[in-house]
Every structure is written in structure tokens, then in C-alpha cells.
Design a protein around this motif. Structure first.
Motif, short mmCIF file in Angstrom:
data_model
loop_
_atom_site.label_atom_id
_atom_site.label_comp_id
_atom_site.label_asym_id
_atom_site.label_seq_id
_atom_site.Cartn_x
_atom_site.Cartn_y
_atom_site.Cartn_z
N THR A 82 3.91 6.48 -9.57
CA THR A 82 5.17 6.63 -10.22
C THR A 82 5.79 7.95 -9.63
O THR A 82 5.24 8.74 -8.76
CB THR A 82 4.97 7.10 -11.89
N PRO B 217 7.86 6.87 -6.00
CA PRO B 217 6.69 6.01 -5.94
C PRO B 217 6.48 5.44 -4.73
O PRO B 217 7.39 5.21 -3.72
CB PRO B 217 7.33 4.68 -6.92
N THR C 91 12.06 5.07 -10.14
CA THR C 91 11.24 4.17 -9.88
C THR C 91 11.41 3.69 -8.20
O THR C 91 10.78 2.98 -7.78
CB THR C 91 11.48 2.83 -10.47
#
Length: 805
Positions: free
Chosen positions: A744, A771, A659
Motif C-alpha cells: 500500500t 504501491p 493506490t
């Protein structure tokens, strides 16, 4: 051109004459006449097998006017292959070697006015099978008799090529009228003597007058002259050029070439023949002095070690006369753009055209040239012994002027085959080629061109006392990865030089759609199956997918993932070998190109389209490479510098979650001398993830252009989020620019524009984004592409858009 009388051929061809293009071959003539389907499409190849088992007759009538010339020769630069030549009803000669030229004195046979020339080609199969029967069979890699005829072996099919056994006049043919004498051969051997250039010009003359001849040579302001007395045929002229501009491989300097001219003069001073070329001054040295690691195989040019970043080259078309200079230039430009510096001309093909070597000279691409023996036990009995010696002498002489040619190799895999492929019981003491590789060929190279090194085989360890494929000695081929093992096994090798290693993938989607009529298209549909020539190939592709990637849901997934896996395999291997450049001196990937549309090991497919492997190769072969490698139970950052300038930079190394959250970070100073590498161990907190399925290590020095990634788990095990991105498309000069911003992580994002326009090209592929990061793809199509289609699957793809069940 027509089939020979009484030949068993289709009804529409029997008794029919077809216009022949010369140079050309039977297949291309029949294709141009609309009498056969394209052998490259679907499984048409099978229906056309009769062509190679048929005798063919080429016939022409030409006008000749007799002159004062003392000699008129019929000159045949290349006949494919078993030919009988008849002029005005009289047999002129017979040939049985595609790889050499022939010259026949026909002055007494020529008429003033119309003359009839007939060239009859016997079936290559019938000739080869007769030699096989006469001499006793010998093992090879395929159930075809290619080793019993001096012809392009891969015409008989290969694990990437079609079986299209050709016949025809494949190079120029014509009359040469001359008097007094002609230059039969000119062999300039250019070397360096300190900073000066030295050229030994070896000249052979053919005479019809027993008179003294004067031979003159000139290059770069230097001149020399010698008299060849009556009755003699050879001479050597030595020229010294003071401090000439040198020829260098690409990336090491300029590719300076110098015109050289040689003339021969009659006693009255008239010029009776001349020859010109361009040569380059450079030295070549192959270091094979044993050291603590074994036996190196390290190439130096002008006393500068060159780490070989090579690719293997096969004939770019199964029908050689379709390969134009422009097509070669495109392929060479693709090689250069992928940071390649050497082409190995593989031994199952041909000695390439003058355009090939001239383009290599021009672009600074080194050439390793195999003699034409591949994957078989070759007979040494007559007529083959004499033919091989004549062929080798002709080709060594022909290619001597080209500075790009730096290495001759005796064969491809034949010495290895004799050791490991159960040949010895089948041979039962019969000849198999050893005498060629260890006696005939090195003697010819040593006599005719001692300026270039010769290596008996690929692979070869430098002596018969050591297994020929020992990675610690000389050159090695690594094929267990493709055939039996996962590609991570590359990391178990620290070889001296890798001359072959490769991994398969299908060609571009547009190439498949042009070549196959399968509906629906599937990995095992009939056309796909026919265009997969490797034994168990699809099973090996599946084994690789199972080890690394999510299961494909459909053909689009399968196509993308198999292409991706090929790119991953070769990138891993190249980066690993380059990270050991203190031991390993080069890699030659199998293979750059294809000869037709096929699932194969190529980076550029049979229609000239770049596969994802090409983009991975461009990265892995970059002049400056940053790579993360496993070392001593941990991870190391390796920086490789193949430039003449030191590389100094600060590398940031961060362990991120998928992430985009940093978990650990460090910076390291890079100070990499020219033509060297450094290995920097990474701290344990960076090398050990908290959650292997959700983290990635990122190293950067100078931005994403010099970025290295390390994932701690295989893609099939990674906890990928569903792919999400924002994309915009804007017009640019000559195309469209697609900007993708990741919402993402996006793993190996690739844009397959050829799915929308077969002519479209894309500047990059295999881009991994965290991301918030963005990238752009510049697409150059034949016309504007639909924006929505351009930014959605199956055109825009990444690993984590695979639909999971």
C-alpha cells in the motif's frame, strides 16, 4: 579542588579535597569523583543547583627552577569566571571574564623549588546578583542574572539547556618564561588583489629589552621583514602571493590553506619568539544595497554569491571541556552530510575552540560568529564596558587567521527585544547594549579586521529607522510559527535572509532511555517534563499534531509523530525559502545540535543521534532541489540548482491515487543555470485533484533521489489504507540491509534502529512509497539485530500504521 571554607555544601563534600582535571570545571571533577549524580539524568540538575552558589578553591604545588629568563608569566587562557589568583601567598590578580585570557608577571614571586598556586572562584551568582543590585535590573528572557557577568549565558539555563552554573580553570594554565621580547599578538589579514593574494601581518611585541627587533614573515614563497625600533611595539608586514590556490566554501571549490610563519629576532639575530598558523586566501562581501524588494543580505565569497544553507550552533556540551576535536569532527561531518554550508555560532554560548574553526576551515563550512550577547538588556557601565572591549579585541585577533569565519554579528535578538519585548518601560533609560552593537563592536572589527563584514544584530534590518525584524530588510527571525502559528505560515514570508526559525521534537528513543528512568515513559512523565525547557512546549507540540497528523494512540506514536512533524515543518520552510532564491539569500535553521538530552529544536540530539529532521534537512538542503510550491492560486514545480553546472533534465509530474493509479500526467524540461532556480507553473488538471483525500502529486527528475511530493490534504484527513509491506533483511558489510516493498502507500516510512541497539545508525528516513515501490535501509548496529523486530513497529514506522480508534 575543594569548596571554600564555611561554604554551605553537602556533608560528603564539606572539607574534602577532590582531584581536579585542568582544563575542567567543578561539576566534572565532582562527577569524576563519584560525589554527585550526573546532572543530565532525570531531574538531578535541580538537586545540584547549590554548586553554582558555592565558592571553590583550586590549589596545586609545582616545582620551578630559576633560569636566566628575564620574565616569567603565569598565563591563564580561560578562567570561569570570578577568580582570585595567589602565588606563594601573594595575590597575583583577579579576573571576571570567562571569554578572555589573562597573563601575570610572576618572576619575582617564584621560588626555586616548590611553589603554591591557589585559584579561588567566587560564586558566579553572587557576583552577577551584586552587579544587578548595583547597576539596576535589566530585562532578559529568563529569571537568571546571566547578563550581569561575562560568562557563557546558557550556563544559567535556556529553553533547551540545563542550569549548571560552572566554575573552574576551563582552559590551559601554565608558566611562560621569556627574554628580550615576545609576540604578544599576530593578526594576519588575508585578502585578494585581483588574482593575487595579499596578507597584512599586524604584529604587536611585548618587550623587556629596549632594543631594535627584526620581525620576519613568510607564506607561500613570499617573505617580508621589518625592524621595530627600540621603544616601539607594533609593525605591519605586507606580503603578496602570486595567484595562490584559493579557499572556497564546500561545494564551490577546494579549501586551500597556506602555512604562515612569523618570527621575531634580537639584534644578534637569535630568534626570540615565533608564531605559525594556516591561512586561506579568499574575499568576502556582504551585499546590502537596497533593491525593489527591500534590503538584501547576500553573502559572496571570491565574488561568487553563496546561497546560505545554514544551521545555528550552540555549545555541544554544557561543560565545554568535554568537547573534544573528535566530537566536533563528528558534528561537522553530520552538518556536511546534511548539505549545510554555514554554522552560526550563537551569542549565548562561547567563542569556540581553535579546533572548531580549524575543522570549519578544513571542511569548507562558513562560520558566522556572534559576539556573546543574547536575549537580554546588557549593562554598558564599568566594569563591563572595559571587559567587553578587551574580550572583543582578543577574539577578533585570535580568529583573524581562519578563512571560514566570514561574518561577525553584534548580538542575538537584543535589538529586537528592545523594540518588541516591553523592555523600554523596565529600563527607564538605563543602558541596554546599544553602544556595544552600534559603536564599540563595529569600531573594533573595523580597526582590527576590516576584511570581514560586521552586522549589528540578529535580526537586524540595516538601520535603526526600520524595525529590526522586518523580513524585507536584512536578517529576520521567524518564531511566530513555533510560538503561535501553524508551520504552513512559513509560506506567508518571502524574507531576504532567515537567520533563525525552528520547530521542536524529542530526542531519539535511545537517548531518552539513557537519560530518563520514567516508567512508563510518557510525553508528560516526570523526566520528560523536566527535559522540556520551552515554555508551553508540549502544548505547542500538540497544536502541531492536531493540525496535521492522526491522533497518537500511545507514547510510541507520539514520539514518532512529533519527530515527523518537526521534520515536516522545517522541510516546508526551507523548500519554500529556497524556491524564492531570487529574493531570499539564505536560511539558518535553529538548530543543529544539543548540549544535553532534551526535547528541542535540534536535528542532532544531545547524545549525537540524528533525528528525522536531519534527514529532512539533507533533502531540503540538497545541491539540486525539486519542490512543488503553491503559486498564484495553483501549483508550480520549482527546481533549484546550487552547483556550478547547469541542470538539464526532464521532470515527470503525475497525479496518482493512493493506490498508485495515474490520473493526470505531464513532463517538463528543466534547464536551470548554475546557482539559480526556475519556476514552472503546473497545468490545472494536475493541480486540482478529483478527491483530495485519496491523491498525491509526484514530480521526479532523475529518479527518486530528486523527487517532490504534494499531498492535497493533511494526513489526519487523508483516507489512508492500513499500512502493508513486505520486508527482507540481509547482512552487509558492517551491518544489515532492510528492503521494504510497499503493498500500500507508505507515508514517511522510517526505521528507528536505536530502539534495538543504541549504537545503531540508519542511512535514510522519511521515505514515502507508492504501491509496488521499494526502498532499502542500511543499518549499522554494534551487532546483528533481530529480523522480526527490525521490520515491525515501533522500529519500522509510517504515518498510516497509526492505530485508529
Amino acid at each position: 579542588m575543594r569548596a571554600a571554607p564555611r561554604a554551605q555544601v553537602p556533608e560528603e563534600i564539606a572539607g574534602r579535597s577532590v582531584p581536579a582535571t585542568v582544563p575542567g570545571c567543578v561539576h566534572t571533577d565532582l562527577l569524576d569523583a563519584g560525589l554527585i549524580p550526573d546532572p543530565y539524568l532525570d531531574d538531578n540538575e535541580l538537586a545540584l543547583a547549590w554548586i553554582g552558589r558555592t565558592d571553590w578553591v583550586y590549589q596545586t604545588t609545582f616545582v620551578h627552577r630559576a633560569g636566566d629568563d628575564e620574565r616569567v608569566d603565569l598565563v591563564c587562557a580561560g578562567l570561569d569566571t570570578v577568580a582570585t589568583l595567589t602565588l606563594n601567598g601573594v595575590e597575583v590578580g583577579r579576573t571576571a571574564n570567562m571569554h578572555r585570557g589573562y597573563r601575570f608577571d610572576v618572576r619575582q614571586l617564584l621560588r626555586d623549588g616548590n611553589n603554591d598556586l591557589v585559584v579561588t572562584f567566587d560564586s558566579a551568582y553572587r557576583y552577577a546578583e551584586a552587579q544587578q543590585e548595583r547597576l539596576g535590573d535589566r530585562p532578559n528572557a529568563y529569571p537568571e542574572p546571566f547578563h550581569f557577568i561575562r560568562k557563557m549565558a546558557c550556563n544559567f539555563g535556556w529553553d533547551w539547556g540545563p542550569t549548571v552554573v560552572t566554575a573552574g580553570i576551563w582552559q590551559e594554565i601554565g608558566l611562560h618564561a621569556w627574554s628580550t621580547a615576545r609576540l604578544a599578538t599576530v593578526r594576519p589579514l588575508a585578502t585578494l588583489d585581483g588574482r593575487d593574494g595579499r596578507v597584512e601581518v599586524h604584529v604587536e611585541v611585548e618587550r623587556v629589552a629596549d632594543v631594535p627587533l627584526t620581525v620576519r614573515a613568510a607564506v607561500a614563497g613570499a617573505r617580508a621583514e621589518v625592524v621595530v625600533p627600540a621603544g616601539q611595539r607594533t609593525a605591519v608586514l605586507t606580503l603578496t602571493v602570486r595567484e595562490p590556490a584559493l579557499w572556497w566554501p564546500r561545494g564551490y571549490g577546494e579549501q586551500a590553506r597556506h602555512p604562515i610563519e612569523v618570527t621575531v629576532h634580537a639584534p644578534d639575530g637569535d630568534t626570540v619568539d615565533s608564531w605559525s598558523h594556516r591561512i586561506g586566501f579568499r574575499s568576502v562581501r556582504l551585499d546590502t544595497t537596497p533593491d525593489e524588494h527591500g534590503t538584501p543580505f547576500a553573502l559572496s565569497v571570491n565574488d561568487v554569491p553563496v546561497f546560505v544553507r545554514g544551521v545555528n550552533w550552540i555549545p555541544d556540551d554544557a561543560f565545554p571541556t568535554r568537547i573534544t576535536r573528535a566530537r566536533l569532527a563528528e558534528r561537522f561531518d553530520q552538518a556536511v552530510a546534511a548539505n549545510v554550508n554555514l554554522l552560526r555560532v550563537w551569542g549565548g554560548g562561547r567563542y569556540e575552540s581553535a579546533d572548531f574553526y580549524d575543522l570549519a576551515d578544513e571542511r569548507g563550512l562558513l562560520v558566522q560568529q556572534d559576539f556573546l550577547f543574547a536575549c537580554a538588556a546588557y549593562p554598558e557601565e564599568e566594569p563591563f564596558g572595559t571587559e567587553v572591549a578587551a574580550e572583543a579585541a582578543e577574539q577578533v585577533t585570535r580568529l583573524a587567521p581562519y578563512p571560514s569565519l566570514v561574518l561577525w554579528t553584534g548580538n542575538n535578538e537584543n535589538i529586537w527585544g528592545w523594540h518588541d519585548w516591553d523592555w523600554q518601560p523596565a529600563l527607564a533609560g538605563r543602558t541596554w547594549g546599544r553602544g556595544y552593537y552600534l559603536d564599540v563592536l563595529p569600531r573594533i572589527v573595523g580597526e582590527l579586521d576590516p576584511t570581514r563584514p560586521y552586522w549589528p544584530g540578529s535580526p537586524w534590518s540595516g538601520t535603526e529607522a526600520i524595525h529590526p525584524d522586518d523580513p524585507a530588510h536584512g536578517t529576520t527571525h521567524i518564531w511566530d510559527v513555533w510560538n503561535t502559528d501553524d508551520y504552513t505560515r512559513y509560506r506567508e514570508y518571502v524574507p531576504r535572509f532567515v537567520a533563525e526559525f525552528g520547530y521542536q521534537a524529542p530526542p531519539a528513543y535511545a537517548t531518552l532511555r539513557r537519560a530518563l528512568s520514567d516508567e512508563p515513559l510518557a510525553h508528560d512523565s516526570p523526566g520528560m517534563a523536566h527535559h522540556q525547557k520551552a515554555a508551553g512546549g508540549d502544548g505547542k507540540l500538540q497544536r502541531g499534531l492536531d493540525a496535521h497528523l492522526p491522533a497518537p494512540a500511545d507514547f510510541d506514536d507520539w514520539h514518532y509523530l512529533t519527530q515527523l512533524n518537526q521534520a515536516r515543518a522545517i522541510q516546508l520552510g526551507v523548500e519554500h525559502f529556497r524556491s524564492h532564491r531570487d529574493v531570499c539569500a539564505g536560511t539558518i535553521v535553529w538548530q543543529l545540535n544539543d548540549c544535553w538530552p532534551v526535547t528541542s529544536w535540534s536535528a542532532v540530539d544531545g547524545d549525537g543521534r540524528r533525528k528525522p529532521l536531519w534527514y529532512a534537512l539533507r533533502h531540503a538542503y540538497a545541491d539540486r532541489l525539486l519542490t512543488v510550491q503553491p503559486r498564484d492560486g495553483g501549483l508550480a514545480l520549482v527546481a533549484v540548482n546550487e552547483t556550478a553546472e547547469a541542470w538539464t533534465a526532464t521532470a515527470a509530474v503525475t497525479r496518482f491515487t493512493l493506490t498508485g493509479e495515474p490520473r493526470a500526467k505531464t513532463s517538463v524540461d528543466l534547464d536551470v543555470p548554475a546557482y539559480s532556480s526556475v519556476v514552472l507553473a503546473l497545468p490545472a488538471d494536475l493541480a486540482r485533484p478529483e478527491d483530495a483525500r485519496r491523491e498525491v502529486l509526484v514530480a521526479e527528475a532523475g529518479g527518486t533521489a530528486e523527487r517532490a511530493l504534494w499531498f492535497f490534504a493533511e494526513d489526519r484527513e487523508v483516507d489512508w489504507p492500513a499500512a502493508a509491506w513486505d520486508a527482507t533483511v540481509e547482512p552487509v558489510d558492517g551491518g544489515q540491509r532492510v528492503r521494504v516493498t510497499a503493498r500500500t502507500v507508505l507515508r514517511d516510512l522510517t526505521l528507528f534502529a536505536d530502539r534495538l541497539d543504541p549504537a545503531a545508525t540508519v542511512d535514510r528516513a522519511l521515505v514515502t512509497l507508492l504501491p509496488g515501490e521499494s526502498t532499502t535501509f542500511t543499518v549499522r548496529p554494534s551487532g546483528p539485530l533481530d529480523t522480526a523486530a527490525l521490520t515491525a513497529r515501533p522500529v519500522l514506522r509510517c504515518v498510516n500504521d497509526i492505530r485508529r480508534s
